[in-house]
Design a protein around this motif. Structure first.
Motif, mmCIF file in Angstrom:
data_model
loop_
_atom_site.group_PDB
_atom_site.id
_atom_site.type_symbol
_atom_site.label_atom_id
_atom_site.label_comp_id
_atom_site.label_asym_id
_atom_site.label_seq_id
_atom_site.Cartn_x
_atom_site.Cartn_y
_atom_site.Cartn_z
ATOM 1 N N MET A 1 0.818 -1.206 0.000
ATOM 2 C CA MET A 1 0.000 0.000 0.000
ATOM 3 C C MET A 1 0.861 1.270 0.000
ATOM 4 N N PHE A 2 1.858 1.317 0.872
ATOM 5 C CA PHE A 2 2.697 2.514 0.934
ATOM 6 C C PHE A 2 3.559 2.660 -0.312
ATOM 7 N N LEU A 3 4.018 1.534 -0.846
ATOM 8 C CA LEU A 3 4.828 1.590 -2.057
ATOM 9 C C LEU A 3 3.990 2.149 -3.204
ATOM 10 N N TYR A 4 2.752 1.676 -3.284
ATOM 11 C CA TYR A 4 1.858 2.089 -4.367
ATOM 12 C C TYR A 4 1.576 3.586 -4.308
ATOM 13 N N VAL A 5 1.199 4.073 -3.146
ATOM 14 C CA VAL A 5 0.881 5.506 -3.069
ATOM 15 C C VAL A 5 2.141 6.362 -3.182
ATOM 16 N N LEU A 6 3.268 5.824 -2.710
ATOM 17 C CA LEU A 6 4.528 6.559 -2.858
ATOM 18 C C LEU A 6 4.817 6.765 -4.342
ATOM 19 N N MET A 7 4.726 5.666 -5.120
ATOM 20 C CA MET A 7 5.033 5.765 -6.543
ATOM 21 C C MET A 7 3.973 6.575 -7.280
ATOM 22 N N ALA A 8 2.695 6.290 -7.013
ATOM 23 C CA ALA A 8 1.630 7.032 -7.701
ATOM 24 C C ALA A 8 1.789 8.523 -7.418
ATOM 25 N N GLY A 9 2.062 8.873 -6.174
ATOM 26 C CA GLY A 9 2.210 10.278 -5.807
ATOM 27 C C GLY A 9 3.385 10.940 -6.495
ATOM 28 N N GLU A 10 4.512 10.242 -6.559
ATOM 29 C CA GLU A 10 5.677 10.898 -7.160
ATOM 30 C C GLU A 10 5.599 10.913 -8.685
ATOM 31 N N ILE A 11 4.899 9.927 -9.288
ATOM 32 C CA ILE A 11 4.789 9.885 -10.749
ATOM 33 C C ILE A 11 3.787 10.920 -11.246
ATOM 34 N N TYR A 12 2.614 10.971 -10.595
ATOM 35 C CA TYR A 12 1.569 11.870 -11.093
ATOM 36 C C TYR A 12 1.702 13.232 -10.438
#
Lengths: 485, 73
Positions: A47-58
């Motif tokens: 969960m944290f990995l997903y939001v970390l990546m989604a947040g930094e990509i978008y």
């Protein structure tokens, strides 16, 4: 100040301070070593990995820029929907190698990976410098976007300059105290808000204005028929070459590496890439708003206003406060990750190479100071050199992608050595610089970055064939083969 | 590289074909599909299908009786 303004402002400020509190709490009373600070101790779950990546990509670009592009050019924006999916399909297979390098060699930056594979400090320094050079303007753009969003969202009570300074200070506080852990926690909130605003607030805009999405496109077909198809100069050749360039170049951005290293295991990392294409769907409402503004025949002086304009004409003004908070979320989640990445490159790959005796504690301190340094540098650029770096920014993907042959061939081809890696990269950079600033056009309509990559690839292969393999490949493969849990 | 991993790689290539090779053929203004022009519909549809392809790859790689890759866990 009327009631609307007060409500908008309250919403934005409340959001900013919640982010700040969460970011600080994430790192409170923790003593960080370098791994803990830069890659959260390699312990992030799905969960944290997903939001970390989604947040930094978008970033602010995805949240506002894609709508602005749809407004200005129409269908060519479809590249933005496509390349993310291509990048994740590639990353699904590529990232595991990076993760293993992190695990075995304690790598925390992108340059670490190159140094480990090629046993070359010079190459690590070049990679660190490319990463820093091409990311500073990207960071600056996030800040300008942030200032702009806070300005519009607060109905002009916060000026653009105040927005930039205020946003930057908030980010610096939580990145300084909590490192990647703070970013992962705040991005959890940011990604949620972006998703909510896109799907509830923005998705309704074409319905409010035209009753349905089909009606909106039918109107658009009459107002601006060329917006519905790809057409030169942004025709099919441009579209396909940009898809390829961005799909491949994506994983060359240095901020991708710390987030890959931070995954707690390979399965988590791979599941994350299975799910990431779904986050891209949130750009659909953003793009629809851009099209809606064109169909309505509204003229904008600054195309990137399209999304906020769509909100302003469809809702009571306090909803702009929500959109402003979401815009802050998009910009802050990306900018904070970039700042930390640049700090990592500076401390681990430039400082530590210049002073090999530096202790881990010293490197954490250098990282923290670099966080402040890069944050303030980008802030001053955003305040005093706004807009002048657009041409540099357009160069960013083209420049970053030049690391691709060395990064990927090095994983599979035993002849790859540091000479091939360095010469390919430098020639690729020279080509894109020439095409961008010398020639100033895309030959045959193909993105200049792809030309650079093409010539870079040829040079890399030729040099690798002409020089002796240095045995670095075997050493490297042998060590990462043992990496598991 | 075992057989299952090869199939997984093939699944990973499918989205590239769908976007880079096939999607330009959808470059027409109509008909609108689910309200969207054909190219937009295709590109959005493939976000979901890309996830599905990668999920397939994941299942192939980490199913209980697979070889090398899964043993790393």
């Amino acid at each position: 100040m009327n009631t609307d303004t007060i409500i908008s402002l309250t919403i934005i400020l409340a959001w900013v301070f919640i982010s700040l509190a969460v970011g600080i709490l994430a790192g409170l009373r923790r003593k960080f070593n370098l791994e803990g600070y830069l890659v959260s101790g390699r312990g992030l779950g799905l969960m944290f990995l997903y939001v970390l990546m989604a947040g930094e990509i978008y970033s602010a670009y995805a949240f506002l820029g894609t709508g602005g592009w749809a407004y200005s050019y129409g269908m060519p924006i479809m590249y933005a929907i496509g390349y993310g999916a291509l990048a994740y399909a590639f990353g699904y297979f590529y990232a595991k190698h990076i993760w293993k390098v992190g695990k075995v060699f304690n790598a925390v930056t992108q340059a670490d990976y190159f140094q480990v594979r090629y046993y070359s400090k010079v190459l690590a320094i070049i990679v660190a410098l490319i990463g820093i050079t091409f990311n500073v303007p990207y960071l600056q753009l996030q800040l300008q976007g942030l200032g702009y969003i806070l300005n519009v969202g607060s109905l002009n009570t916060i000026s653009i300059q105040e927005g930039i300074v205020f946003g930057m200070i908030i980010m610096l506080i939580y990145v300084y105290t909590s490192g990647l852990r703070g970013i992962a926690w705040t991005n959890f909130l940011q990604a949620l808000l972006m998703f909510f605003i896109a799907w509830i607030v923005l998705f309704a805009v074409p319905y409010i204005q035209f009753g349905s999405v089909s009606n909106m496109f039918n109107t658009l077909a009459q107002v601006k028929p060329q917006h519905l198809v790809l057409h030169p100069p942004l025709g099919i050749a441009w579209y396909v070459s940009t898809l390829i360039l961005c799909g491949l170049g994506f994983f060359m951005y240095p901020q991708m590496y710390p987030s890959i290293y931070s995954a707690k295991n390979l399965r988590t990392l791979k599941r994350n890439y299975v799910l990431l294409p779904l986050f891209s769907v949130f750009m659909v409402p953003v793009i629809l708003v851009g099209f809606t503004i064109v169909a309505l025949g509204i003229h904008l002086n600054s195309p990137d206003e399209a999304v906020l304009k769509g909100v302003a004409i469809s809702y009571p003004s306090w909803v702009l406060g929500l959109a402003g908070a979401a815009g802050f979320a998009a910009a802050a989640s990306t900018a904070s990750a970039i700042i930390l990445t640049l700090a990592g490159l500076l401390s681990k790959n430039l400082y530590a190479i210049a002073k090999p005796s530096a202790s881990d504690k010293e490197l954490v301190l250098v990282s923290r100071i670099s966080v402040l340094f890069f944050g303030l540098a980008a802030m001053f650029l955003a305040l005093y050199a706004g807009g002048r770096l657009v041409s540099l920014l357009l160069l960013a993907y083209a420049g970053i992608t030049q690391m691709f042959p060395a990064a990927v061939l090095g994983l599979f081809w035993k002849r790859m050595n540091k000479y091939a890696a360095i010469s390919g990269m430098l020639v690729g950079l020279a080509v894109v610089t020439y095409l961008k600033f010398g020639l100033g056009s895309n030959p045959y309509g193909i993105h200049f970055g792809l030309w650079g990559l093409f010539i870079n690839f040829i040079v890399t292969v030729l040099v690798a064939l002409a020089t002796k393999p240095d045995g670095s490949f075997e050493k490297f493969r042998e060590k990462i083969a043992t990496a598991g849990e | 590289m075992n057989k299952k991993y090869k199939y997984a790689l093939l699944l990973g290539i499918i989205p590239w074909i769908a976007y880079v090779v096939v999607s330009p053929f959808f470059n027409y203004p109509n008909p609108l599909i689910l309200g969207m022009p054909p190219l937009m519909f295709w590109n959005v549809l493939w976000l979901f299908l890309t996830s599905l392809c990668l999920y397939g790859a994941y299942r192939l790689e980490f199913s209980s009786n697979s070889g090398g890759e899964a043993n790393e866990h």
